[in-house]
Design a protein around this motif. Structure first.
Motif, PDB file in Angstrom:
ATOM      1  N   VAL A  57      41.452 -11.459  39.592  1.00  0.00           N
ATOM      2  CA  VAL A  57      42.276 -11.268  39.499  1.00  0.00           C
ATOM      3  C   VAL A  57      41.877 -10.604  37.618  1.00  0.00           C
ATOM      4  N   THR A  58      40.878 -11.947  37.630  1.00  0.00           N
ATOM      5  CA  THR A  58      40.218 -12.129  36.007  1.00  0.00           C
ATOM      6  C   THR A  58      38.690 -10.734  36.047  1.00  0.00           C
ATOM      7  N   GLU A  59      38.609  -9.439  37.065  1.00  0.00           N
ATOM      8  CA  GLU A  59      38.075  -8.753  37.022  1.00  0.00           C
ATOM      9  C   GLU A  59      38.974  -7.122  37.051  1.00  0.00           C
ATOM     10  N   ALA A  60      40.441  -7.965  37.477  1.00  0.00           N
ATOM     11  CA  ALA A  60      40.766  -6.062  38.052  1.00  0.00           C
ATOM     12  C   ALA A  60      41.043  -5.508  37.292  1.00  0.00           C
ATOM     13  N   MET A  61      41.056  -5.899  35.764  1.00  0.00           N
ATOM     14  CA  MET A  61      41.286  -4.495  34.760  1.00  0.00           C
ATOM     15  C   MET A  61      40.506  -3.281  34.533  1.00  0.00           C
ATOM     16  N   THR A  62      39.010  -4.409  34.792  1.00  0.00           N
ATOM     17  CA  THR A  62      37.818  -3.575  34.348  1.00  0.00           C
ATOM     18  C   THR A  62      37.727  -2.401  35.647  1.00  0.00           C
ATOM     19  N   ALA A  63      37.828  -3.289  36.412  1.00  0.00           N
ATOM     20  CA  ALA A  63      38.340  -1.974  37.776  1.00  0.00           C
ATOM     21  C   ALA A  63      38.720  -1.076  37.996  1.00  0.00           C
ATOM     22  N   LEU A  64      40.167  -1.457  37.241  1.00  0.00           N
ATOM     23  CA  LEU A  64      41.052  -0.187  37.365  1.00  0.00           C
ATOM     24  C   LEU A  64      41.100   0.569  36.132  1.00  0.00           C
ATOM     25  N   GLN A  65      40.235   0.189  34.962  1.00  0.00           N
ATOM     26  CA  GLN A  65      40.014   1.868  34.129  1.00  0.00           C
ATOM     27  C   GLN A  65      38.206   2.135  33.961  1.00  0.00           C
ATOM     28  N   THR A  66      38.218   1.488  34.946  1.00  0.00           N
ATOM     29  CA  THR A  66      36.240   2.473  35.358  1.00  0.00           C
ATOM     30  C   THR A  66      36.715   3.439  36.739  1.00  0.00           C
ATOM     31  N   GLY A  67      37.791   3.367  37.444  1.00  0.00           N
ATOM     32  CA  GLY A  67      37.947   3.895  38.224  1.00  0.00           C
ATOM     33  C   GLY A  67      37.541   3.492  39.344  1.00  0.00           C
ATOM     34  N   VAL A  68      36.767   2.289  39.531  1.00  0.00           N
ATOM     35  CA  VAL A  68      36.772   1.674  40.858  1.00  0.00           C
ATOM     36  C   VAL A  68      37.808   1.476  41.744  1.00  0.00           C
ATOM     37  N   VAL A  69      38.917   1.463  41.008  1.00  0.00           N
ATOM     38  CA  VAL A  69      40.236   1.537  42.302  1.00  0.00           C
ATOM     39  C   VAL A  69      40.796   2.319  41.743  1.00  0.00           C
ATOM     40  N   ASP A  70      41.724   3.280  42.247  1.00  0.00           N
ATOM     41  CA  ASP A  70      42.965   3.633  42.132  1.00  0.00           C
ATOM     42  C   ASP A  70      44.448   3.089  41.713  1.00  0.00           C
ATOM     43  N   GLY A  71      44.720   1.769  42.052  1.00  0.00           N
ATOM     44  CA  GLY A  71      45.098   0.830  41.116  1.00  0.00           C
ATOM     45  C   GLY A  71      45.243   0.144  42.420  1.00  0.00           C
ATOM     46  N   PHE A  72      47.267  -0.326  42.231  1.00  0.00           N
ATOM     47  CA  PHE A  72      47.169  -2.129  42.492  1.00  0.00           C
ATOM     48  C   PHE A  72      48.469  -2.290  43.707  1.00  0.00           C
ATOM     49  N   ASP A  73      48.420  -3.636  43.942  1.00  0.00           N
ATOM     50  CA  ASP A  73      49.874  -3.942  44.345  1.00  0.00           C
ATOM     51  C   ASP A  73      49.558  -5.076  43.664  1.00  0.00           C
ATOM     52  N   ASN A  74      51.152  -5.197  42.917  1.00  0.00           N
ATOM     53  CA  ASN A  74      51.459  -6.999  42.348  1.00  0.00           C
ATOM     54  C   ASN A  74      52.985  -6.745  41.527  1.00  0.00           C
ATOM     55  N   THR A  75      53.869  -7.636  41.007  1.00  0.00           N
ATOM     56  CA  THR A  75      54.944  -7.357  40.801  1.00  0.00           C
ATOM     57  C   THR A  75      55.072  -6.763  39.267  1.00  0.00           C
ATOM     58  N   PRO A  76      55.876  -6.395  38.756  1.00  0.00           N
ATOM     59  CA  PRO A  76      56.734  -6.085  37.421  1.00  0.00           C
ATOM     60  C   PRO A  76      56.326  -6.676  36.346  1.00  0.00           C
ATOM     61  N   LEU A  77      56.234  -7.896  36.473  1.00  0.00           N
ATOM     62  CA  LEU A  77      55.975  -9.264  35.851  1.00  0.00           C
ATOM     63  C   LEU A  77      54.491  -9.306  35.125  1.00  0.00           C
ATOM     64  N   PHE A  78      53.850  -9.415  36.484  1.00  0.00           N
ATOM     65  CA  PHE A  78      52.684  -9.775  36.255  1.00  0.00           C
ATOM     66  C   PHE A  78      51.474  -8.379  36.045  1.00  0.00           C
ATOM     67  N   THR A  79      52.058  -7.313  36.333  1.00  0.00           N
ATOM     68  CA  THR A  79      51.541  -6.167  36.050  1.00  0.00           C
ATOM     69  C   THR A  79      51.950  -6.245  34.637  1.00  0.00           C
ATOM     70  N   PHE A  80      52.786  -6.639  33.369  1.00  0.00           N
ATOM     71  CA  PHE A  80      52.464  -6.401  31.999  1.00  0.00           C
ATOM     72  C   PHE A  80      52.088  -7.591  31.231  1.00  0.00           C
ATOM     73  N   ALA A  81      51.991  -8.677  32.351  1.00  0.00           N
ATOM     74  CA  ALA A  81      51.401 -10.118  31.696  1.00  0.00           C
ATOM     75  C   ALA A  81      49.850  -9.741  31.288  1.00  0.00           C
ATOM     76  N   ALA A  82      49.731  -9.117  32.710  1.00  0.00           N
ATOM     77  CA  ALA A  82      47.909  -8.672  32.683  1.00  0.00           C
ATOM     78  C   ALA A  82      47.303  -7.709  31.789  1.00  0.00           C
ATOM     79  N   SER A  83      48.802  -6.369  31.447  1.00  0.00           N
ATOM     80  CA  SER A  83      48.181  -5.553  30.856  1.00  0.00           C
ATOM     81  C   SER A  83      48.053  -3.969  31.582  1.00  0.00           C
ATOM     82  N   TRP A  84      48.198  -4.803  33.250  1.00  0.00           N
ATOM     83  CA  TRP A  84      48.004  -3.699  34.186  1.00  0.00           C
ATOM     84  C   TRP A  84      48.544  -2.118  33.580  1.00  0.00           C
ATOM     85  N   PHE A  85      49.833  -2.801  33.741  1.00  0.00           N
ATOM     86  CA  PHE A  85      50.159  -1.370  32.859  1.00  0.00           C
ATOM     87  C   PHE A  85      49.713   0.041  32.131  1.00  0.00           C
TER      88      PHE A  85
END
Length: 341
Positions: free
Chosen positions: A206-234
């Motif tokens: 979880v602590t590394e996911a945002m960087t992976a999303l921003q840098t294109g290491v991954v194309d997406g994720f699965d999580n709840t709307p709550l955590f998606t906003f809480a962790a700023s993954w949106f």
């Protein structure tokens, strides 16, 4: 409480203050607390960010313990992965380096693999069914597994239903995920679910996911709307598809030896009433569910609510993951759940 007619503020500072129980991690400076003793500090750790429903639950717990012990016991909460990711802090809790932990059942499965059965795709037909099974049918099973692993169950909460966030469009069929690299939790349940969806799972903390999303290491994720906003993954996606493919309980546990060292009055204050604590957490998480979905549009994220036929196709595609799970980890706990469905 936020006006239900307005979308929620998507900034972390002003994010909704609901309540749930992804509480967390205690460190005990001394083994026992007695009347007149100097203050004891108990460190709580969780990956749940500040300003979320979960952090409000920790504040409620802190207040209850402080007031109930006249200041003898102080709880210090480390939010947002301040002491590490879910699995590392859970491991430290087991080794008594941290006194308690709270997080997802999927993370707990890194130590007790059978628990991941709770997160199998399309397992529960409704949240009420999940609540009944957790609170009334398998509580003792969970307690026994946790005690064997060296933990004390405090209470349940939830992350909720996981759906899919992407930077390439909606996911209306498994074909839409073909060849896509998707952030995944590390347990087989999540890895196999992504494979059944046609994607290539990438286990990332979880602590590394945002960087992976921003840098294109991954194309997406699965999580709840709550955590998606809480962790700023949106901020790293353009589309969110409400597949609701996995219900993810959360729970708070404590190192069993440390728990046993505490006097009964402190134990009672920390644990509270397990059913009431669980109900409190879930109720406040669910109270903001629709608001969170409504908040995607102002944040620039398009939302698709999967149709019945799409959900049926996803359920059919992922059904083999249930057998893969029982073949590898046994069917006892799985059957303890499914016999009530």
């Amino acid at each position: 409480m936020t006006d239900s007619k307005k979308p929620l503020d998507t900034t972390r500072r002003n994010f909704i203050a609901g309540s749930a129980a992804a509480v967390s991690t205690f460190f005990i400076g001394r083994p026992k607390a007695h009347a007149g003793d100097a203050e004891i500090t108990l460190k709580f750790a969780t990956v749940a960010p500040s300003g979320t429903p979960w952090s409000k639950h920790t504040s409620r717990l802190k207040k209850r313990v402080k007031e109930g012990t006249d200041g003898r016991v102080k709880i210090k909460v480390y939010l947002g992965g301040g002491l590490g990711d879910e699995e590392s802090t859970l491991s430290r809790t087991r080794k008594r380096g941290i006194a308690g932990w709270a997080g997802s059942a999927g993370a707990l499965a890194s130590i007790i693999p059978e628990v991941a059965a709770l997160e199998l795709p399309y397992l529960f037909p409704s949240v009420s069914a999940a609540d009944d099974i957790l609170d009334n049918k398998i509580t003792r099973d969970m307690e026994k597994m946790l005690e064997k692993a060296g933990f004390k169950l405090l209470f349940f909460s939830e992350n909720g239903h996981r759906s899919i966030g992407t930077n390439f469009g909606f996911v209306k069929s498994t074909a839409d995920l073909k060849g896509k690299k998707m952030r995944s939790q590390s347990h087989d349940v999540h890895l196999n679910t992504w494979r059944a969806f046609g994607a290539s799972p990438q286990p990332i903390a979880v602590t590394e996911a945002m960087t992976a999303l921003q840098t294109g290491v991954v194309d997406g994720f699965d999580n709840t709307p709550l955590f998606t906003f809480a962790a700023s993954w949106f901020q790293a996606i353009t589309h969110f598809t409400l597949t609701r493919h996995s219900y993810q309980p959360a729970l708070a546990v404590m190192n069993l030896d440390i728990w046993n060292d505490l006097p009964a009055d402190v134990q009672a204050l920390i644990a509270g009433d397990i059913k009431k604590e669980s109900e409190y957490g879930r109720k406040t998480v669910r109270a903001i569910g629709q608001q969170l979905i409504d908040n995607f549009a102002p944040a620039g994220v398009q939302v698709h609510d999967s149709t019945r036929s799409e959900l049926e196709a996803f359920a059919k595609a992922t059904k083999p993951t249930h057998k893969k799970f029982t073949d590898k980890y046994g069917s006892a706990f799985y059957k303890a759940i499914t016999k009530h469905l």
